[in-house]
Design an enzyme around this catalytic site. Structure first.
Site, PDB file in Angstrom:
ATOM      1  N   CYS A  48       1.605   3.036   3.842  1.00 20.64           N
ATOM      2  CA  CYS A  48       0.802   2.204   2.941  1.00 20.64           C
ATOM      3  C   CYS A  48       0.901   0.791   3.500  1.00 20.64           C
ATOM      4  O   CYS A  48       2.015   0.329   3.823  1.00 20.64           O
ATOM      5  CB  CYS A  48       1.378   2.278   1.530  1.00 20.64           C
ATOM      6  SG  CYS A  48       0.683   1.042   0.407  1.00 20.64           S
TER       7      CYS A  48
ATOM      8  N   HIS B  28       0.813  -1.948   2.177  1.00 17.99           N
ATOM      9  CA  HIS B  28       1.622  -2.888   1.381  1.00 17.99           C
ATOM     10  C   HIS B  28       3.087  -2.915   1.870  1.00 17.99           C
ATOM     11  O   HIS B  28       3.791  -3.882   1.629  1.00 17.99           O
ATOM     12  CB  HIS B  28       1.641  -2.457  -0.091  1.00 17.99           C
ATOM     13  CG  HIS B  28       0.454  -2.882  -0.894  1.00 17.99           C
ATOM     14  ND1 HIS B  28      -0.813  -2.410  -0.670  1.00 17.99           N
ATOM     15  CD2 HIS B  28       0.337  -3.756  -1.946  1.00 17.99           C
ATOM     16  CE1 HIS B  28      -1.659  -2.946  -1.551  1.00 17.99           C
ATOM     17  NE2 HIS B  28      -0.977  -3.766  -2.331  1.00 17.99           N
TER      18      HIS B  28
ATOM     19  N   ASP C  57      -8.810  -3.775   1.749  1.00 14.92           N
ATOM     20  CA  ASP C  57      -7.706  -2.995   1.171  1.00 14.92           C
ATOM     21  C   ASP C  57      -7.845  -3.084  -0.352  1.00 14.92           C
ATOM     22  O   ASP C  57      -8.624  -3.882  -0.871  1.00 14.92           O
ATOM     23  CB  ASP C  57      -6.355  -3.592   1.603  1.00 14.92           C
ATOM     24  CG  ASP C  57      -5.175  -2.857   0.995  1.00 14.92           C
ATOM     25  OD1 ASP C  57      -5.187  -1.614   0.979  1.00 14.92           O
ATOM     26  OD2 ASP C  57      -4.234  -3.514   0.500  1.00 14.92           O
ATOM     27  N   SER C  58      -7.043  -2.280  -1.045  1.00 10.99           N
ATOM     28  CA  SER C  58      -7.046  -2.352  -2.504  1.00 10.99           C
ATOM     29  C   SER C  58      -6.471  -3.679  -3.000  1.00 10.99           C
ATOM     30  O   SER C  58      -6.673  -4.039  -4.150  1.00 10.99           O
ATOM     31  CB  SER C  58      -6.199  -1.219  -3.068  1.00 10.99           C
ATOM     32  OG  SER C  58      -4.877  -1.335  -2.581  1.00 10.99           O
TER      33      SER C  58
ATOM     34  N   CYS D  78      -6.078   0.230   4.682  1.00  4.77           N
ATOM     35  CA  CYS D  78      -5.524   0.877   3.498  1.00  4.77           C
ATOM     36  C   CYS D  78      -5.234   2.327   3.855  1.00  4.77           C
ATOM     37  O   CYS D  78      -6.157   3.066   4.243  1.00  4.77           O
ATOM     38  CB  CYS D  78      -6.558   0.790   2.376  1.00  4.77           C
ATOM     39  SG  CYS D  78      -6.087   1.682   0.891  1.00  4.77           S
TER      40      CYS D  78
ATOM     41  N   GLU E  69       2.671  -6.314  -5.068  1.00  4.20           N
ATOM     42  CA  GLU E  69       1.639  -7.168  -5.669  1.00  4.20           C
ATOM     43  C   GLU E  69       2.289  -8.265  -6.538  1.00  4.20           C
ATOM     44  O   GLU E  69       1.754  -9.339  -6.699  1.00  4.20           O
ATOM     45  CB  GLU E  69       0.659  -6.329  -6.505  1.00  4.20           C
ATOM     46  CG  GLU E  69      -0.254  -5.415  -5.682  1.00  4.20           C
ATOM     47  CD  GLU E  69      -1.385  -6.149  -4.941  1.00  4.20           C
ATOM     48  OE1 GLU E  69      -1.855  -7.184  -5.420  1.00  4.20           O
ATOM     49  OE2 GLU E  69      -1.784  -5.661  -3.848  1.00  4.20           O
TER      50      GLU E  69
HETATM   51  N1  DGL Z   1      -2.434  -0.657   0.613  1.00  5.38           N
HETATM   52  C1  DGL Z   1      -2.874   0.595   0.223  1.00  5.38           C
HETATM   53  C2  DGL Z   1      -2.497   1.708   1.141  1.00  5.38           C
HETATM   54  O1  DGL Z   1      -2.309   1.437   2.296  1.00  5.38           O
HETATM   55  C3  DGL Z   1      -3.068   0.984  -1.173  1.00  5.38           C
HETATM   56  C4  DGL Z   1      -2.014   0.816  -2.169  1.00  5.38           C
HETATM   57  C5  DGL Z   1      -2.630   1.188  -3.504  1.00  5.38           C
HETATM   58  O2  DGL Z   1      -3.613   0.540  -3.860  1.00  5.38           O
HETATM   59  O3  DGL Z   1      -2.141   2.111  -4.158  1.00  5.38           O
HETATM   60  O4  DGL Z   1      -2.419   2.854   0.769  1.00  5.38           O
END
Ligand code: DGL
Length: 272
Positions: A186, A188, A11-12, A74, A152
């Protein structure tokens, strides 16, 4: 037959840990290698070309660890860079289609919300897949750009005033339209589930992409006879392009690892 190589997850940043948690729950014998690109997060506000370049580098990093399957944990990569998977020598699992299927199963009134990054929303990936199956569905989309840095940063408490106020603004169109199902598009965002429930109440079903994706990972490994035989205790390895306190805390919170077990190795993916 069995295959005891690890499952690679990327993931990012720390969001993909919400997917890793569900894979660990469903497949406790599996070894996991996780890469979080914490040095380059967020991906969701970047161009398609940049997201693809990063996704390819992340995938190459996992391949260098001899993984047997790669999970793009992600939503952004799954929406705009899924074609990077075409060149992979191992199976690839993304998070969009499993979550869309789960939302279609869950909705009763056909009003489905999608809260995701702007790159994901602009790709229309979830919406297209929903309307293919439910052409009369109402799909309400919202880009939750500010939520990624909040996660984050660890400002994710159920009653965190900043998280609640930010979420209220992003969720207002969902409330207005009366969605009964909300895809956390997302990875996150499941970390914010408590705060989201405080705003939407219990009547809206939240779709955590990790839960539905873990089932797909299990199906793919079962289908190719590649599950781990469980002959050794599962190992979890964590890599990040920047070591942040929030990443370490989230590993501990989501994966229940003891403090002394958490080793996070810093890597420079650009140099691979
Ligand atoms: N966790 C990521 C997603 O599912 C990316 C969030 C990001 O880096 O902008 O989209």
């Amino acid at each position: 037959m069995s295959d005891n190589r690890a499952i690679g997850i990327f993931d990012s940043g720390l969001g993909g840990l919400t997917v890793a948690r569900e894979i660990k729950r469903l497949l406790p014998n599996e070894n996991l290698v996780y890469f979080g690109d914490t040095g380059r997060v967020p991906y969701g506000t970047r161009s398609h070309d940049t997201i693809k370049k990063y996704a390819l580098q992340d995938e190459q990093f996992l391949l260098s660890h001899d993984v047997k399957l790669i999970v793009a944990a992600c939503g952004t990569v799954s929406s705009v860079a899924y074609d990077t998977a075409k060149v992979l020598p191992v199976p690839f699992v993304e998070v969009v289609s499993p979550s869309v299927k789960a939302a279609i199963r869950a909705t009763k009134n056909g009003k489905i919300g999608i809260l995701a990054t702007s790159a994901t929303i602009n790709s229309g990936a979830h919406k297209k897949q929903i309307l293919d199956v439910l052409p009369n569905a109402t799909v309400i989309e919202s880009s939750g750009t500010l939520l990624v840095p909040l996660v984050e940063e660890g400002w994710t408490g159920d009653n965190d005033i900043i998280a609640l106020e930010t979420l209220k603004r992003y969720l207002a169109p969902m409330i207005e339209q009366g969605v009964d199902t909300l895809i956390l598009g997302c990875t996150h965002f499941p970390v914010l589930s408590g705060a989201i429930k405080n705003i939407l109440g219990d009547k809206v079903t939240l779709i955590n992409m990790g839960v539905s994706t873990a089932k797909v990972v299990k199906d793919v490994l079962e289908g190719s006879d590649s599950l781990n035989d469980g002959s050794t205790v599962a190992e979890y390895k964590f890599y990040a392009s920047d070591k942040t306190a929030a990443f370490k805390q989230t590993v501990r919170a989501l994966l229940g690892e003891r403090k002394k077990d958490i080793e996070i190795e810093q890597v420079d993916v650009e140099k691979l």
